[in-house]
Write an enzyme that holds these catalytic residues in place. Structure first.
Site, PDB file in Angstrom:
ATOM      1  N   THR A 177       0.727  -1.094   0.141  1.00  0.00           N
ATOM      2  CA  THR A 177       0.044  -0.003   0.028  1.00  0.00           C
ATOM      3  C   THR A 177       1.032   1.122  -0.100  1.00  0.00           C
ATOM      4  O   THR A 177       0.485   2.289  -0.532  1.00  0.00           O
ATOM      5  CB  THR A 177      -1.035  -0.007   1.310  1.00  0.00           C
ATOM      6  OG1 THR A 177      -0.222   0.279   2.511  1.00  0.00           O
ATOM      7  CG2 THR A 177      -1.604  -1.308   1.167  1.00  0.00           C
ATOM      8  N   LEU A 193      -2.269   5.231   0.456  1.00  0.00           N
ATOM      9  CA  LEU A 193      -3.660   4.813   0.313  1.00  0.00           C
ATOM     10  C   LEU A 193      -3.964   3.573   0.439  1.00  0.00           C
ATOM     11  O   LEU A 193      -3.758   2.599  -0.497  1.00  0.00           O
ATOM     12  CB  LEU A 193      -4.069   5.564  -1.152  1.00  0.00           C
ATOM     13  CG  LEU A 193      -5.551   5.604  -1.185  1.00  0.00           C
ATOM     14  CD1 LEU A 193      -6.123   6.577  -0.150  1.00  0.00           C
ATOM     15  CD2 LEU A 193      -6.023   6.273  -2.504  1.00  0.00           C
ATOM     16  N   HIS A 194      -4.176   3.026   1.577  1.00  0.00           N
ATOM     17  CA  HIS A 194      -4.205   1.568   2.189  1.00  0.00           C
ATOM     18  C   HIS A 194      -5.236   0.922   1.482  1.00  0.00           C
ATOM     19  O   HIS A 194      -5.227  -0.123   0.657  1.00  0.00           O
ATOM     20  CB  HIS A 194      -4.150   1.427   3.346  1.00  0.00           C
ATOM     21  CG  HIS A 194      -2.979   2.072   4.268  1.00  0.00           C
ATOM     22  ND1 HIS A 194      -1.707   1.707   4.141  1.00  0.00           N
ATOM     23  CD2 HIS A 194      -2.911   3.182   5.073  1.00  0.00           C
ATOM     24  CE1 HIS A 194      -0.983   2.450   4.927  1.00  0.00           C
ATOM     25  NE2 HIS A 194      -1.620   3.286   5.389  1.00  0.00           N
ATOM     26  N   ASP A 195      -6.370   1.192   2.004  1.00  0.00           N
ATOM     27  CA  ASP A 195      -7.609   0.142   1.866  1.00  0.00           C
ATOM     28  C   ASP A 195      -8.013   0.141   0.281  1.00  0.00           C
ATOM     29  O   ASP A 195      -8.592  -1.113  -0.035  1.00  0.00           O
ATOM     30  CB  ASP A 195      -8.648   0.811   2.723  1.00  0.00           C
ATOM     31  CG  ASP A 195      -8.453   0.616   4.043  1.00  0.00           C
ATOM     32  OD1 ASP A 195      -9.226   1.322   4.717  1.00  0.00           O
ATOM     33  OD2 ASP A 195      -7.516  -0.242   4.410  1.00  0.00           O
ATOM     34  N   CYS A 206      -6.527  -0.700  -2.146  1.00  0.00           N
ATOM     35  CA  CYS A 206      -5.614  -1.837  -2.700  1.00  0.00           C
ATOM     36  C   CYS A 206      -6.414  -3.067  -2.335  1.00  0.00           C
ATOM     37  O   CYS A 206      -6.203  -3.927  -3.029  1.00  0.00           O
ATOM     38  CB  CYS A 206      -4.417  -1.784  -2.037  1.00  0.00           C
ATOM     39  SG  CYS A 206      -3.156  -0.639  -2.141  1.00  0.00           S
TER      40      CYS A 206
END
Ligand code: RIB
Ligand code: CA
Length: 307
Positions: free
Chosen positions: A189, A235-237, A239
């Site tokens: 991420t 921008l983690h989520d 992914c």
């Protein structure tokens, strides 16, 4: 055919963007909320806020208000007191469909084929569902999580927040035997970072959703700079959504992954078995690289389709 998903989340700035993306690239059967970035009451209110802003006709079911065993932890330093600090909060007229996310997860998977679980917060709801209804493990199409890491943590040197916040739940999920478990960890991420240039692109779109997300990003990026001195925020989520809607953008490797629940310094570590000769069975497709440019264009294109 768009994949049918249940989005289990703790909004959270990046959860909000993941919901926006899923709203265009998947069929969201329902949204379930969990304590994580903020207490459950706020993550649930934020999920309702986002479904209303995005005009998504999907139910929101509130779930676990605390982890299975460890004490609750939140991430105010990243997401602010409301969990979605930055933009002016619109009025919320929607209400939760139930306070029993776990029952919603179990019944939906039992009643419908080809459901994906997309947990992007602590895994408490998923673990409770597996413990109460082990039959869902073989019935579900797959599980695509944002969590863990093949290298560095963010809460501790080895603990990533979603896994660290409820390591016992994460261990249940990774050990459950899902036939298709995909992991978007921090190692992945952090390759999908947002910066001032991305915010400028959102400002140029000019619709209400783009303006809201641009304000989310301004807060999120500034908070990240304050904490890390970095000028690109991961921008983690989204992914975890891209891992099922655009798997060609991510390079996965099959690994055996276990979760450390007892470690003093390694609580919540996703222990990846990288040994060539390992006799451990593979239980997870771990993401190692992602095409940032195409992923960002998919996300920005999706934002431009909203009002
Ligand atoms: O460590 C990143 C994860 O923790 C993301 O899901 C973010 O929303 C927070 O929940
Ligand atoms: Ca999250």
């Amino acid at each position: 055919m768009k994949p049918k998903i249940i989005l289990d989340c703790d909004p959270g700035h990046d959860d909000a963007v993941a919901m926006m993306l899923a709203g265009r690239t998947t069929e969201i059967i329902g949204v379930t909320t969990v304590s994580g970035n903020a207490p459950l009451a706020l993550t649930t209110e934020n999920a309702l806020l986002m479904t209303e802003l995005l005009q998504l006709d999907v139910p929101v079911h509130a779930g676990a208000s605390r982890p299975l065993i460890v004490k609750p932890s939140h991430a105010e330093e990243a997401h602010g007191k409301t969990g979605l600090d930055g933009p002016k909060r619109p009025a919320i007229t929607r209400e939760v469909s139930s306070n029993n996310a776990v029952e919603f997860i179990i019944s939906t998977i039992r009643e419908q084929d080809d459901i994906w679980l997309v947990p992007i917060g602590p895994l408490t709801n998923i673990a409770l569902a597996v413990a109460q209804a082990p039959d869902i493990v073989d019935k579900v199409a797959g599980v695509s999580i944002m969590g863990g890491s093949t290298d560095l943590g963010n809460v501790t040197s080895k603990g990533e927040f979603n896994i660290w916040a409820d390591p016992d739940a994460a261990a249940i999920v990774f050990d459950a035997g899902f036939k298709d478990l995909r992991m978007a960890g921090l190692n992945l991420t952090h390759q999908l970072g947002i910066d001032d240039e991305v915010i400028s692109q959102l400002d140029a779109i000019g619709n209400k959703t783009a303006n809201f997300i641009a304000d989310l990003f301004r807060f999120y990026l500034n908070a990240y700079k304050q904490r890390t001195k970095g000028d690109v925020a991961p921008l983690h989520d989204p992914c975890a959504v891209l891992a099922i809607t655009h798997p060609d953008l991510i390079q996965f490797q099959k690994k055996n992954v276990r979760v450390e629940t007892q470690g003093i310094h390694t609580r919540g570590m996703t222990v990846i078995d990288d040994r060539e000769y390992s006799h451990e069975s593979f239980n997870c497709d771990v993401g190692y690289s992602i095409d940032r440019d195409v992923s960002l264009s998919v996300i920005i294109d999706a934002i431009s389709t909203y009002n």
